[in-house]
Every structure is written in C-alpha cells, then in structure tokens.
Motif scaffolding. Structure first.
Motif, mmCIF file in Angstrom:
data_model
loop_
_atom_site.group_PDB
_atom_site.id
_atom_site.type_symbol
_atom_site.label_atom_id
_atom_site.label_comp_id
_atom_site.label_asym_id
_atom_site.label_seq_id
_atom_site.Cartn_x
_atom_site.Cartn_y
_atom_site.Cartn_z
ATOM 1 N N ARG A 35 13.470 29.047 -29.880
ATOM 2 C CA ARG A 35 13.533 29.324 -28.437
ATOM 3 C C ARG A 35 12.269 30.043 -27.963
ATOM 4 O O ARG A 35 11.852 29.879 -26.825
ATOM 5 C CB ARG A 35 14.779 30.132 -28.092
ATOM 6 N N ALA A 36 11.663 30.850 -28.851
ATOM 7 C CA ALA A 36 10.431 31.574 -28.508
ATOM 8 C C ALA A 36 9.186 30.737 -28.803
ATOM 9 O O ALA A 36 8.062 31.222 -28.681
ATOM 10 C CB ALA A 36 10.373 32.892 -29.278
ATOM 11 N N ASP A 37 9.393 29.482 -29.235
ATOM 12 C CA ASP A 37 8.304 28.558 -29.552
ATOM 13 C C ASP A 37 7.411 29.087 -30.676
ATOM 14 O O ASP A 37 6.193 28.970 -30.624
ATOM 15 C CB ASP A 37 7.488 28.238 -28.294
ATOM 16 N N ARG A 38 8.061 29.722 -31.683
ATOM 17 C CA ARG A 38 7.340 30.216 -32.864
ATOM 18 C C ARG A 38 7.700 29.352 -34.063
ATOM 19 O O ARG A 38 8.853 28.950 -34.217
ATOM 20 C CB ARG A 38 7.737 31.663 -33.170
ATOM 21 N N THR A 39 6.718 29.080 -34.895
ATOM 22 C CA THR A 39 6.993 28.347 -36.131
ATOM 23 C C THR A 39 7.318 29.349 -37.235
ATOM 24 O O THR A 39 6.751 30.456 -37.268
ATOM 25 C CB THR A 39 5.797 27.477 -36.559
ATOM 26 N N ILE A 40 8.220 28.964 -38.110
ATOM 27 C CA ILE A 40 8.645 29.841 -39.204
ATOM 28 C C ILE A 40 8.403 29.133 -40.531
ATOM 29 O O ILE A 40 8.912 28.037 -40.769
ATOM 30 C CB ILE A 40 10.146 30.207 -39.068
ATOM 31 N N SER A 41 7.641 29.786 -41.371
ATOM 32 C CA SER A 41 7.377 29.269 -42.715
ATOM 33 C C SER A 41 8.439 29.821 -43.663
ATOM 34 O O SER A 41 9.128 30.797 -43.347
ATOM 35 C CB SER A 41 5.990 29.720 -43.184
ATOM 36 N N PRO A 42 8.562 29.232 -44.843
ATOM 37 C CA PRO A 42 9.473 29.807 -45.826
ATOM 38 C C PRO A 42 9.132 31.276 -46.128
ATOM 39 O O PRO A 42 10.029 32.104 -46.315
ATOM 40 C CB PRO A 42 9.277 28.917 -47.053
ATOM 41 N N LYS A 43 7.840 31.606 -46.133
ATOM 42 C CA LYS A 43 7.427 32.989 -46.384
ATOM 43 C C LYS A 43 7.922 33.918 -45.274
ATOM 44 O O LYS A 43 8.378 35.027 -45.539
ATOM 45 C CB LYS A 43 5.895 33.052 -46.494
ATOM 46 N N ASP A 44 7.831 33.452 -44.012
ATOM 47 C CA ASP A 44 8.346 34.247 -42.880
ATOM 48 C C ASP A 44 9.849 34.480 -43.031
ATOM 49 O O ASP A 44 10.343 35.580 -42.781
ATOM 50 C CB ASP A 44 8.106 33.530 -41.547
ATOM 51 N N LEU A 45 10.555 33.436 -43.410
ATOM 52 C CA LEU A 45 12.004 33.535 -43.577
ATOM 53 C C LEU A 45 12.356 34.503 -44.702
ATOM 54 O O LEU A 45 13.242 35.344 -44.554
ATOM 55 C CB LEU A 45 12.592 32.144 -43.847
ATOM 56 N N ALA A 46 11.618 34.416 -45.803
ATOM 57 C CA ALA A 46 11.848 35.331 -46.929
ATOM 58 C C ALA A 46 11.614 36.785 -46.511
ATOM 59 O O ALA A 46 12.400 37.666 -46.859
ATOM 60 C CB ALA A 46 10.932 34.965 -48.103
ATOM 61 N N LEU B 245 23.807 32.163 -42.339
ATOM 62 C CA LEU B 245 24.000 32.374 -40.902
ATOM 63 C C LEU B 245 22.872 33.220 -40.310
ATOM 64 O O LEU B 245 22.363 32.927 -39.224
ATOM 65 C CB LEU B 245 25.358 33.018 -40.637
ATOM 66 N N LEU B 246 22.445 34.256 -41.037
ATOM 67 C CA LEU B 246 21.314 35.076 -40.571
ATOM 68 C C LEU B 246 20.047 34.229 -40.460
ATOM 69 O O LEU B 246 19.281 34.363 -39.505
ATOM 70 C CB LEU B 246 21.083 36.250 -41.517
ATOM 71 N N ALA B 247 19.826 33.355 -41.444
ATOM 72 C CA ALA B 247 18.642 32.491 -41.432
ATOM 73 C C ALA B 247 18.683 31.548 -40.240
ATOM 74 O O ALA B 247 17.683 31.400 -39.513
ATOM 75 C CB ALA B 247 18.556 31.695 -42.734
ATOM 76 N N VAL B 248 19.823 30.922 -40.004
ATOM 77 C CA VAL B 248 19.953 29.981 -38.890
ATOM 78 C C VAL B 248 19.733 30.702 -37.561
ATOM 79 O O VAL B 248 19.016 30.203 -36.683
ATOM 80 C CB VAL B 248 21.325 29.267 -38.943
ATOM 81 N N ARG B 249 20.323 31.873 -37.413
ATOM 82 C CA ARG B 249 20.140 32.623 -36.165
ATOM 83 C C ARG B 249 18.659 32.955 -35.950
ATOM 84 O O ARG B 249 18.127 32.789 -34.850
ATOM 85 C CB ARG B 249 20.984 33.899 -36.196
ATOM 86 N N PHE B 250 17.979 33.414 -37.006
ATOM 87 C CA PHE B 250 16.557 33.741 -36.921
ATOM 88 C C PHE B 250 15.739 32.500 -36.542
ATOM 89 O O PHE B 250 14.851 32.564 -35.674
ATOM 90 C CB PHE B 250 16.093 34.309 -38.267
ATOM 91 N N LEU B 251 16.039 31.371 -37.164
ATOM 92 C CA LEU B 251 15.305 30.142 -36.883
ATOM 93 C C LEU B 251 15.551 29.650 -35.454
ATOM 94 O O LEU B 251 14.619 29.174 -34.787
ATOM 95 C CB LEU B 251 15.685 29.057 -37.896
ATOM 96 N N LEU B 252 16.780 29.767 -34.970
ATOM 97 C CA LEU B 252 17.075 29.369 -33.587
ATOM 98 C C LEU B 252 16.353 30.271 -32.586
ATOM 99 O O LEU B 252 15.817 29.794 -31.577
ATOM 100 C CB LEU B 252 18.584 29.379 -33.334
ATOM 101 N N GLN B 253 16.326 31.582 -32.860
ATOM 102 C CA GLN B 253 15.601 32.507 -31.974
ATOM 103 C C GLN B 253 14.107 32.183 -31.962
ATOM 104 O O GLN B 253 13.469 32.197 -30.903
ATOM 105 C CB GLN B 253 15.829 33.951 -32.413
ATOM 106 N N ALA B 254 13.551 31.891 -33.123
ATOM 107 C CA ALA B 254 12.127 31.556 -33.206
ATOM 108 C C ALA B 254 11.841 30.260 -32.453
ATOM 109 O O ALA B 254 10.832 30.161 -31.730
ATOM 110 C CB ALA B 254 11.708 31.424 -34.669
#
Length: 169
Positions: A66-77, A55-64
């Motif tokens: 909306r901010a038009d930021r790409t998230i790599s697996p390294k960013d998520l980690a 759930l934390l990962a999904v929330r972070f990815l949804l926020q990113a």
C-alpha cells in the motif's frame, strides 16, 4: 460471587482509595481488551490457515504494498527478527499457500522481492473488514478531547511497558 469478581483481580496489593481503584479498573479493562485481541488474532490465523509469523509477514507485506515499497527476503527477516533460513521456509510456505509471490527486483536483476497476491489482500479484508469497521465506528464516536486522552494514556502505558527491564530491582 459474579464472574467479574472471579476474573478480575481486585488489586489487593494496592491502596484501597478511589484513584487506585479507578486505575485498577482501567488496567483490567485493558487486559480484557488484550485478551479479546489475542483471541481475534487466533481466529484470524485459523480462518486463514496461518501461523502467527505467517500472519505478521502478510500484514507487513500488505502495508508495504500500500505504501508502494518493495520488500526483499532480507527486509522481511529483519522485520520479523528471524534468520534467513527461517525466512526462506516462511516464504516457501506462503508461496505454496498462494499468499505471496517471488518477483524479480525492479532495479537489481540479482535480487527478488516478496509480493502479496491480490487474493491475500481480498482474504484479509474479508476476514478483518467488519471488525475494523466496528472498531473505527467506536473510535470515530469519541470527541477530539477524549481521543487525546485515550491516545496519551495508551502511549504512556506503551512507554511504561517498553521500559520494563527484567534485571531491574
């Protein structure tokens, strides 16, 4: 004895003056809020069939997103403070459940980005939307002065909690 008397400690180790009792009442209200928020997060995880980290990962990815930021697996980690192996397992699980997709990085052919699916955004909005609207209605109903008091209080409490050192005497 009422339920409130049983569930709310009196703050007996504090002086029994009006200011201290007000403080104890405020901190007890904050504890009740935190308990309600924890229960809400558990219900959300159950409704979406996810664990806390998912759930934390999904929330972070949804926020990113909306901010038009790409998230790599390294960013998520880095955000979740988990290993790359744990991130791979997490992303695999979220891909299988249809919550995210792996896509090619827009500028680096060797890299991947993690993107939440449209269904995930819809599911989160359906699961949390009414609760967020109720909370926003309450927040919008207070005056600007009251809002400043609440924000100052919460920021000061956050700072006090952040300063807790388990090795401090």
């Amino acid at each position: 004895m009422s339920t409130q008397e049983v569930t709310e400690p009196s703050g007996y180790w504090y002086p029994d003056d009006d200011a201290t009792q007000r403080g104890v009442d405020v901190l007890n209200a904050l504890r009740r809020y935190r308990g309600a928020e924890t229960a809400m997060r558990r219900r959300t995880r159950d409704a979406m069939g996810m664990g806390e980290t998912d759930l934390l990962a999904v929330r972070f990815l949804l926020q990113a997103q909306r901010a038009d930021r790409t998230i790599s697996p390294k960013d998520l980690a880095a955000y979740l403070k988990i290993s790359s192996a744990s991130t791979t397992i997490l992303v695999d699980r979220l891909v299988r459940s249809g919550h995210v997709r792996r896509e090619p990085h827009p500028t680096d052919r060797r890299a991947l980005v993690i993107v939440p699916t449209t269904n995930t955004d819809t599911e989160v909005r359906a699961t949390l939307g009414r609760m967020h609207r109720r909370m926003m209605h309450i927040a919008e109903s207070i005056t600007a002065d009251e809002a400043r008091v609440v924000m100052t209080f919460l920021e000061d409490v956050r700072a006090a909690v952040d300063m807790v050192d388990p090795h401090e005497d």
